[in-house]
Design a protein around this motif. Structure first.
Motif, mmCIF file in Angstrom:
data_model
loop_
_atom_site.group_PDB
_atom_site.id
_atom_site.type_symbol
_atom_site.label_atom_id
_atom_site.label_comp_id
_atom_site.label_asym_id
_atom_site.label_seq_id
_atom_site.Cartn_x
_atom_site.Cartn_y
_atom_site.Cartn_z
ATOM 1 N N LYS A 1 0.837 -1.199 0.000
ATOM 2 C CA LYS A 1 0.000 0.000 0.000
ATOM 3 C C LYS A 1 0.875 1.253 0.000
ATOM 4 O O LYS A 1 2.024 1.228 0.425
ATOM 5 C CB LYS A 1 -0.910 -0.009 1.234
ATOM 6 C CG LYS A 1 -2.029 -1.043 1.122
ATOM 7 C CD LYS A 1 -3.017 -0.923 2.260
ATOM 8 C CE LYS A 1 -2.528 -1.720 3.469
ATOM 9 N NZ LYS A 1 -3.443 -1.629 4.616
ATOM 10 N N LYS A 2 0.292 2.337 -0.458
ATOM 11 C CA LYS A 2 1.016 3.612 -0.497
ATOM 12 C C LYS A 2 1.359 4.071 0.926
ATOM 13 O O LYS A 2 2.425 4.609 1.167
ATOM 14 C CB LYS A 2 0.132 4.651 -1.174
ATOM 15 C CG LYS A 2 0.848 5.916 -1.580
ATOM 16 C CD LYS A 2 -0.093 6.840 -2.345
ATOM 17 C CE LYS A 2 0.498 8.222 -2.489
ATOM 18 N NZ LYS A 2 1.556 8.285 -3.513
ATOM 19 N N ARG A 3 0.414 3.848 1.856
ATOM 20 C CA ARG A 3 0.630 4.256 3.240
ATOM 21 C C ARG A 3 0.430 3.066 4.158
ATOM 22 O O ARG A 3 -0.556 2.348 4.044
ATOM 23 C CB ARG A 3 -0.348 5.369 3.621
ATOM 24 C CG ARG A 3 0.010 6.646 2.895
ATOM 25 C CD ARG A 3 -1.036 7.697 2.972
ATOM 26 N NE ARG A 3 -0.800 8.625 1.858
ATOM 27 C CZ ARG A 3 -1.664 9.516 1.420
ATOM 28 N NH1 ARG A 3 -2.838 9.616 1.996
ATOM 29 N NH2 ARG A 3 -1.365 10.297 0.406
ATOM 30 N N GLU A 4 1.363 2.855 5.063
ATOM 31 C CA GLU A 4 1.304 1.661 5.902
ATOM 32 C C GLU A 4 2.102 1.868 7.189
ATOM 33 O O GLU A 4 3.127 2.562 7.184
ATOM 34 C CB GLU A 4 1.871 0.478 5.121
ATOM 35 C CG GLU A 4 1.198 -0.844 5.429
ATOM 36 C CD GLU A 4 1.511 -1.919 4.364
ATOM 37 O OE1 GLU A 4 1.827 -3.039 4.774
ATOM 38 O OE2 GLU A 4 1.433 -1.642 3.149
ATOM 39 N N ALA B 1 6.814 3.764 9.378
ATOM 40 C CA ALA B 1 5.651 4.483 8.848
ATOM 41 C C ALA B 1 5.938 4.886 7.407
ATOM 42 O O ALA B 1 6.791 5.743 7.157
ATOM 43 C CB ALA B 1 5.358 5.704 9.700
ATOM 44 N N GLU B 2 5.255 4.240 6.489
ATOM 45 C CA GLU B 2 5.454 4.498 5.052
ATOM 46 C C GLU B 2 4.398 5.482 4.569
ATOM 47 O O GLU B 2 3.203 5.273 4.768
ATOM 48 C CB GLU B 2 5.341 3.176 4.289
ATOM 49 C CG GLU B 2 5.452 3.292 2.787
ATOM 50 C CD GLU B 2 6.790 3.876 2.349
ATOM 51 O OE1 GLU B 2 6.839 5.097 2.115
ATOM 52 O OE2 GLU B 2 7.772 3.098 2.239
ATOM 53 N N PHE B 3 4.838 6.575 3.955
ATOM 54 C CA PHE B 3 3.910 7.595 3.457
ATOM 55 C C PHE B 3 3.864 7.628 1.933
ATOM 56 O O PHE B 3 3.064 8.356 1.351
ATOM 57 C CB PHE B 3 4.312 8.982 3.980
ATOM 58 C CG PHE B 3 4.459 9.042 5.472
ATOM 59 C CD1 PHE B 3 3.425 8.607 6.299
ATOM 60 C CD2 PHE B 3 5.618 9.528 6.068
ATOM 61 C CE1 PHE B 3 3.545 8.649 7.684
ATOM 62 C CE2 PHE B 3 5.748 9.579 7.446
ATOM 63 C CZ PHE B 3 4.710 9.139 8.248
ATOM 64 N N SER C 1 9.030 7.282 7.950
ATOM 65 C CA SER C 1 9.512 7.638 9.283
ATOM 66 C C SER C 1 9.595 6.406 10.164
ATOM 67 O O SER C 1 9.032 5.362 9.836
ATOM 68 C CB SER C 1 8.546 8.637 9.946
ATOM 69 O OG SER C 1 8.554 9.876 9.280
ATOM 70 N N ILE C 2 10.280 6.535 11.269
ATOM 71 C CA ILE C 2 10.226 5.542 12.347
ATOM 72 C C ILE C 2 9.521 6.217 13.518
ATOM 73 O O ILE C 2 9.913 7.308 13.930
ATOM 74 C CB ILE C 2 11.636 5.097 12.778
ATOM 75 C CG1 ILE C 2 12.440 4.570 11.591
ATOM 76 C CG2 ILE C 2 11.539 4.060 13.890
ATOM 77 C CD1 ILE C 2 11.912 3.325 10.932
#
Lengths: 143, 143, 143
Positions: free
Chosen positions: C20-23, C126-128, C55-56
């Motif tokens: 997914k794009k955000r996860e 945290a994937e944006f 981010s972490i």
């Protein structure tokens, strides 16, 4: 300036139990004391919340500014009833978001055996969901 | 990859005096040079503002994005006259809030004697209340 | 508690390629394993994104709260078409702002050979702006 030596690591925990739900507590002196106790002359000092609803921040010890910070936090990460996290029975989702907003921790230089802060930099424990015992960790590594 | 050695700690201060009140200044090369001077091969490099109204951030060196960042900062932590902090005679409460928003510091890995950044990661000094001398600290610990 | 010893530095990279794009991906176990492999007993562990759009973070592993976090991120750093960064052909300026908002990294204490987290603290990648390989770095220094 380059210095060499044998590595030391120092660890200390501090527990807070605030009377108010939200509070800024100046802890610069406690961290300075930890640096002294560590006998570390050059290194890095981590000060970090061990919770998800409190933070360590660096700011000015000025009451007006503190009021501005609280209003600003409430605007950007407001208390609301209808957070999904509250379906678990919790009521503190805003405190989680405030923690994310200002970050949970800082890491400070130790130089000449002292906390190497700028003139106006003071360390604060920022409580967003208090009235219960909450812990921070100070971990210093250096020579 | 595990490595062992004698601990070194390196410290450097850099002063900025921006012409504009708000400015993003790329400092990747200055930090790389500090890593070289330190002769540290493996470790951690703290880059931190020593003020309450400027920050160190990692972002892309792309002018359009920088404009987006400034607009976004102004939206989330706007300049206003009526902050309580301004009753002290100050006019920079927004700069304090911008500093809280993006955090004052970063800590970067040093690997094989070099700053271990991702391809597009550049280090910036972010000034929110400039036109006066302001200091950052670079502190590197490693072997 | 003060301890002394010979300095070790451990480095590990992990690549994510989200569907997914955000996860939000829990990585506490991966970081714990890195601490074990390092054989470091006392020290500091940096976990940092090597990109500008991920981010972490440290938060609770609670699905409702994660939804609150995503809604909050979208409110404070919304996806929009008209960012100036998009004139370069990119479409991810919001991901850069989300990264700035929650910070790119955390640094965690290592105590008694273990990651020294609070009871509810879990580490998340945290994937944006996903759907492509993206790297994080774990760097541990200690004794």
């Amino acid at each position: 300036m380059l210095q060499e030596g044998k590595t030391k690591v120092y660890t200390q925990y501090i527990t807070f139990n605030t009377k108010k739900k939200r509070e800024l507590i100046r802890i610069t002196d406690k961290v300075k004391k930890a640096v002294e106790k560590s006998s570390i002359k050059e290194g890095l000092c981590l000060v970090s919340s061990m919770h998800l609803t409190s933070s360590i921040i660096i700011q000015d010890d000025e009451e007006g500014l503190h009021q501005d910070i609280w209003e600003w936090l409430e605007q950007l990460a407001p208390f609301k009833n209808n957070y999904k996290h509250h379906l678990t029975g919790e009521d503190n989702a805003d405190a989680h978001l405030k923690n994310l907003l200002v970050h949970l921790q800082v890491i400070l230089p130790v130089t000449n055996g002292q906390l190497d802060l700028g003139t106006w930099q003071e360390i604060f424990y920022a409580e967003f969901d208090g009235r219960r015992p909450k812990k921070i960790v100070i971990k210093i590594i250096g020579i």
